[in-house]
Design an enzyme around this catalytic site. Structure first.
Site, mmCIF file in Angstrom:
data_model
loop_
_atom_site.group_PDB
_atom_site.id
_atom_site.type_symbol
_atom_site.label_atom_id
_atom_site.label_comp_id
_atom_site.label_asym_id
_atom_site.label_seq_id
_atom_site.Cartn_x
_atom_site.Cartn_y
_atom_site.Cartn_z
ATOM 1 C CE1 TYR A 141 20.212 -27.402 54.397
ATOM 2 C CE2 TYR A 141 19.386 -28.567 56.322
ATOM 3 C CZ TYR A 141 20.129 -27.540 55.766
ATOM 4 O OH TYR A 141 20.782 -26.644 56.583
ATOM 5 C CG ASP A 143 27.416 -13.816 45.629
ATOM 6 O OD1 ASP A 143 26.264 -13.578 45.188
ATOM 7 O OD2 ASP A 143 28.398 -13.965 44.880
ATOM 8 C CG ASP A 151 20.906 -23.450 58.163
ATOM 9 O OD1 ASP A 151 20.348 -23.153 59.234
ATOM 10 O OD2 ASP A 151 21.997 -24.049 58.113
HETATM 11 C C1 IPM Z 1 18.147 -24.864 61.730
HETATM 12 C C2 IPM Z 1 19.271 -25.846 62.006
HETATM 13 C C3 IPM Z 1 19.028 -27.154 61.262
HETATM 14 C C4 IPM Z 1 19.067 -26.862 59.769
HETATM 15 C C5 IPM Z 1 19.999 -28.290 61.618
HETATM 16 C C6 IPM Z 1 20.067 -28.528 63.089
HETATM 17 C C7 IPM Z 1 19.620 -29.562 60.931
HETATM 18 O O1 IPM Z 1 20.504 -25.278 61.677
HETATM 19 O O2 IPM Z 1 16.988 -25.188 62.003
HETATM 20 O O3 IPM Z 1 18.424 -23.744 61.290
HETATM 21 O O4 IPM Z 1 20.135 -26.879 59.156
HETATM 22 O O5 IPM Z 1 18.001 -26.612 59.219
HETATM 23 MN MN MN Z 2 20.408 -23.149 61.269
#
Ligand code: IPM
Ligand code: MN
Ligand code: NAD
Length: 325
Positions: free
Chosen positions: A120, A195, A219
């Site tokens: 990210y 995994d 995530d």
């Molecule tokens: C989360 C969401 C977010 C992320 C998206 C909406 C950017 O999936 O908060 O888990 O990927 O962190």
């Molecule tokens: Mn998410």
């Protein structure tokens, strides 16, 4: 920290089921006697449709002026150049620790997700034939998320460091940093490839206690964990920095069920409880969680849990318990 009485909380209801579950969380906060100033802020897809912008710089400054943020969920605009407003908030407020507790009758574990770097990073080169996303892992970022995970693991069983260092050399730094912090803190730790962790979460979730991992793995594993405990609609999160915080259910805007009055509000209510704890009101947080558990035990369940209640029915059950006890 003093009580929540003099605090200012930015309320971002967002899109889809966001406003539905935030309304429920606010009703429960009222019932538990939470006192803070609410500052509504419009961010997300609806705002983008109206103004061409999901969030303005002024909104972001406004969020910084509040003590913390209560967030619903926002939708993603259909624009290839759109950069997520939520990710911008996490990054600019330096909310580096995403704490995601998963509890059911027989399960109790916490995913601690690094929230500002990894895949990210926002460092991307997009081409027609080839596109690149830079995965950024820093020693500082890894150490500070490991510290947060150790804060939790220190009074629990153990820490599992989740990585993919057999393939990603960047994860060697993550693993080595987390191991060093755990050793210095005297926290029992192990590590596991992501995994294998995804598999074990399904076949043997009880083996886990506190998990620490990088941004994208966290995530994905958290939505998997939500499935394991029963529904995405049950799960809450805190996005913590050193002085700031944002609280949100882990689910999205769920356009498939938006407007039907059937969204499960429990994740949003639990997020509000995490907020009360952070605001220095642990007793109110405890009562909110007890009320949620009682409502679920009495059968106040939305369709994602196999029930036939609406969002308002579940909210009412939680509120009535709080008024009675
Ligand atoms: C989360 C969401 C977010 C992320 C998206 C909406 C950017 O999936 O908060 O888990 O990927 O962190
Ligand atoms: Mn998410
Ligand atoms: P989602 O989390 O919105 O929904 C996934 C599935 O879970 C859907 O079937 C939905 O109906 C169900 N679900 C989610 N929350 C529920 C609840 N409270 N009660 C009952 N069922 C629930 O994921 P998606 O459909 O992939 O994403 C929709 C939009 O939300 C996308 O634009 C995505 O980018 C965004 N999103 C936002 C956030 C956020 O704001 N924090 C988080 C994740 C996704």
């Amino acid at each position: 920290m003093s009580g929540a009485g003099s605090k200012k909380v930015a309320v971002v209801a967002g899109d889809g089921i966001g406003p539905e579950v935030v309304e429920s969380a606010l009703a429960v906060l009222d019932a538990v006697g939470a006192q803070f100033e609410r500052v509504p802020v419009e961010i997300g897809l609806a705002r983008w449709k109206r103004t061409g912008q999901a969030m303005s710089n002024e909104d972001l400054e406004g969020l910084k002026e509040c003590d913390c943020i209560l967030f619903g969920a926002i939708g993603t605009p259909p624009d290839p150049n759109y950069k997520s407003a939520l990710l911008r908030i996490r990054k600019e407020l330096d909310l580096y620790a995403n704490i995601r507790p998963f509890q059911s009758q027989d399960l109790d574990f916490i995913i601690v997700r690094e929230n500002t770097e990894g895949l990210y990073s926002g460092l991307e080169e997009v081409g027609v034939e080839e596109s690149h996303t830079m995965r950024v892992i820093t020693r500082r970022g890894s150490e500070r998320i490991a510290e947060k995970a150790c804060d939790l693991a220190a009074c629990r069983r153990m820490l599992t460091i989740i990585h993919k260092s057999n393939v990603l050399r960047s994860d060697r730094l993550f693993l080595e940093s987390c191991r060093a912090v755990a050793a210095r803190r005297g926290v029992l730790s192990e590590d596991m490839l992501v995994d294998a962790a995804a598999y074990n979460l399904v076949v043997n979730p009880k083996r886990f206690d506190v998990l620490v991992t990088t941004n994208l793995f966290g995530d994905i594993l958290s939505d998997e964990a939500a499935g394991v405990i029963g529904s995405l609609g049950l799960c809450a999160s805190a996005n913590l920095g050193d002085a700031r915080a944002l609280f949100e259910p882990i689910h999205g805007s769920a356009p498939d069920i938006a407007g039907k009055g059937i969204a499960n509000p429990v994740g949003a209510i639990r997020s509000a409880a995490m907020m009360m704890e952070w605001l220095g009101e642990p007793e109110k947080a405890r009562r909110m969680e007890a009320a949620v558990q009682n409502a679920l035990a009495c059968g106040a369940k939305t369709p994602d849990l196999g029930g036939s209640c609406g969002t308002a029915d579940v909210t009412r059950a939680v509120v009535e318990y709080l008024k009675a006890f």
